[in-house]
Design an enzyme around this catalytic site. Structure first.
Site, PDB file in Angstrom:
ATOM      1  N   ASP A 235       0.413  -1.128   5.659  1.00  0.00           N
ATOM      2  CA  ASP A 235      -0.164  -1.157   4.310  1.00  0.00           C
ATOM      3  C   ASP A 235       0.912  -1.180   3.220  1.00  0.00           C
ATOM      4  O   ASP A 235       0.906  -0.351   2.304  1.00  0.00           O
ATOM      5  CB  ASP A 235      -1.062   0.071   4.083  1.00  0.00           C
ATOM      6  CG  ASP A 235      -2.026   0.335   5.227  1.00  0.00           C
ATOM      7  OD1 ASP A 235      -2.568  -0.628   5.778  1.00  0.00           O
ATOM      8  OD2 ASP A 235      -2.237   1.526   5.563  1.00  0.00           O
TER       9      ASP A 235
ATOM     10  N   GLU B  79     -11.330  -4.365   1.988  1.00  0.00           N
ATOM     11  CA  GLU B  79     -10.391  -3.299   1.610  1.00  0.00           C
ATOM     12  C   GLU B  79      -9.089  -3.953   1.144  1.00  0.00           C
ATOM     13  O   GLU B  79      -8.996  -5.169   1.014  1.00  0.00           O
ATOM     14  CB  GLU B  79     -10.125  -2.357   2.803  1.00  0.00           C
ATOM     15  CG  GLU B  79      -9.481  -3.026   3.996  1.00  0.00           C
ATOM     16  CD  GLU B  79      -9.338  -2.107   5.205  1.00  0.00           C
ATOM     17  OE1 GLU B  79      -9.785  -0.945   5.141  1.00  0.00           O
ATOM     18  OE2 GLU B  79      -8.783  -2.560   6.227  1.00  0.00           O
TER      19      GLU B  79
END
Length: 326
Positions: free
Chosen positions: A15, A224
């Site tokens: 991420d 997301e």
């Protein structure tokens, strides 16, 4: 280090949020760790409990690990799961935004403040009021106004907030099967970067006919991993489609949208999740992303990588080199 090798191999990272501060490239990733928790759609196997910050003077050059910048035990409101973070610079300070579950198991977004981009960061004692879900992305526009984008469905709990309040019974529904897709959220940040100064609103993504993307369009709808960047005066909102495993983007003339779907940036990688950031550094544009090649396919043990991206005359994003099929 080639641009398709992990930027580091001594820890698992995911991420990645990349920013240029003081002429240097900083990366703010999740710090994956090994666990015996079995994979599930709630994401319990992603059981991270601290953050490291990394920096480099050149893409492909040596990477500095600045060590633990923030850890779970120092954040009073957090019970578990320090997921995908982001960072911003304003007023001579550095701000680390992060999601985590509170003591009722509800995801909130917190902020921690530091004097240096590499940390350490001191967390505020409570989450940002009015925040919820996961994957905060902070964006400071040219006029100094800062925005916070956030949200994630399924394990990210966005579907639980459809009424404006947390409905725990909606957790297992994951997402609607028809009608408009659930949207990421955005709000303006206060001058001190510690609170929201506007109402939370939807980040609406429209198709070419100016209609909101439907929930059934899993190849294009938001799941997301929100990210915002600006190129040639246009705002680019990019994100993951989750269960179809694409990174996509949409564009607008306004940071609050609505945005028009623009296309894919990255095809599926090794591993279930895909999550990214986009940054300009020394005259080139780069996509930071992750896959599970370092762990040979373990979904919750990922590694951050870099690819150069390019824009065509119409502002469409493409990879500088073709992506091999997984």
């Amino acid at each position: 280090m080639a641009d398709k090798d992990p930027i580091v191999t001594h820890v698992f990272t995911a991420d990645p949020s990349a920013h240029v501060f003081n002429g240097k490239l900083y990366v703010y990733p999740s710090h994956d760790r090994e666990t015996d928790i079995k994979d599930n759609d709630n994401g319990d196997q992603y059981d991270m409990n601290d953050y490291h910050v990394f920096s480099m003077d050149t893409v492909g050059g040596p990477v500095t690990d600045h060590g633990v910048a923030l850890k779970q035990e120092d954040i009073p409101w957090v019970s578990k799961q320090l997921w995908a973070p982001d960072a911003a610079q304003k007023n001579g300070k550095y701000y680390l935004f992060f999601p985590a579950r509170d003591h009722e198991g509800i995801f909130r977004i917190g902020v921690a403040v530091g004097d240096e981009p590499g940390g350490p960061f001191k967390p505020e004692p409570e989450p940002i009021q009015g925040s919820f879900s996961i994957d905060p992305a902070s964006f400071v526009d040219d006029d100094g106004q800062a925005y916070l984008y956030f949200g994630g469905i399924w394990g990210g709990q966005l579907q639980c907030w459809s009424t404006g309040k947390f409905v725990r019974e909606s957790y297992s529904k994951m997402e609607a099967q028809e009608g408009p897709a659930l949207c990421a959220k955005v709000a303006k940040l206060s001058e001190d970067m510690k609170s929201l100064k506007s109402d939370v609103q939807d980040v609406v993504i429209l198709d070419k006919d100016r209609q909101p993307l439907p929930a059934s369009d899993h190849d294009r709808r938001f799941f997301e991993a929100a990210w915002m960047h600006k190129y040639n005066g246009k705002y680019y909102f990019s994100y993951s489609t989750g269960d179809s495993h694409y990174l996509c983007y949409a564009t607008s003339d306004n940071p609050l949208g609505p945005f028009t779907y623009g296309g894919r940036i990255l095809e599926p990688v090794i591993g279930w999740t895909t999550h990214h950031s986009i940054v300009e550094f020394k005259g080139k544009w780069y996509l930071f992303y992750h896959d599970t090649s370092l762990s040979k396919g373990v979904n919750h043990l990922r590694c951050v990588k870099i690819r150069e991206i390019v824009y065509d005359d119409e502002g469409k994003i493409g990879l500088a080199e073709p992506q091999p099929k997984v």
